[in-house]
Motif scaffolding. Structure first.
Motif: not given
Length: 185
Positions: A53-55, A68-69, A32-33, A23-26
């Protein structure tokens, strides 16, 4: 991630363990995940699939998927030195690309190539009810050329992300001349 408020974790913000989803957080916002992280028996190869990624439309416009990638590949390469190859599959449908799936596949191939991924292929991936669905795959290998390409993309994407975030930060309104000259201050 090397940003002040961004981090990569395991599920629900837990410390990451190789093989779990990433999981990727800001800050507190999940941006993203990677749903599927498969590790080889020898623990020297990893396969990443089901990137999300977020929608939020504004996040998509920020080229967030590329960042994210790149961050996820960098995270695995730096944190797990025994991993020398990272297989990547990008195949998620994105709303709004109906009829333009080949364009999306081509853009995904460009993203993989830009980070130094070898053997990038675009293959039809039959999907119930959808013609023109494609999977884009490749292998990122830990070598000098791939590390350099990934580093260049990370630097550019991080800078662009910081600029976009700074541009969106609310600027307090400046006082008007009348407010400055008011005697009841």
């Amino acid at each position: 991630m090397t940003f002040q408020h961004q981090q990569l974790t395991g599920p629900h913000g837990s410390p990451y363990v190789l093989g779990q989803r990433i999981e990727v957080y800001d800050g507190a916002t999940l941006i993203g995940r990677v749903q599927s992280v498969t590790v080889s028996a020898e623990r020297d190869e990893v396969r990443l699939e089901n990137f999300l990624t977020t929608d939020f439309a504004d996040f998509r416009a920020r080229a967030l998927p590329k960042l994210v990638l790149a961050e996820v590949v960098s995270f695995i390469a730096e944190r797990y030195p025994s991993v020398h190859a990272i297989g990547i599959e990008l195949s998620r449908d994105i709303e709004g690309y109906e009829g333009r799936e080949a364009t999306l596949a081509s853009a995904r191939a460009d993203i993989l190539q830009s980070i130094g991924t070898d053997g990038v292929r675009i293959s039809p991936k039959p999907h119930a009810g959808q013609a023109g669905h494609f999977a884009v795959t490749g292998v990122w290998r830990y070598d000098k050329a791939s590390v350099a390409a990934l580093g260049a993309v990370l630097e550019a994407q991080r800078a662009a992300y910081r600029e976009r975030m700074a541009a969106e930060s609310p600027v307090p309104p400046r006082p008007t001349l009348r407010q400055l000259l008011r005697k009841d201050r």
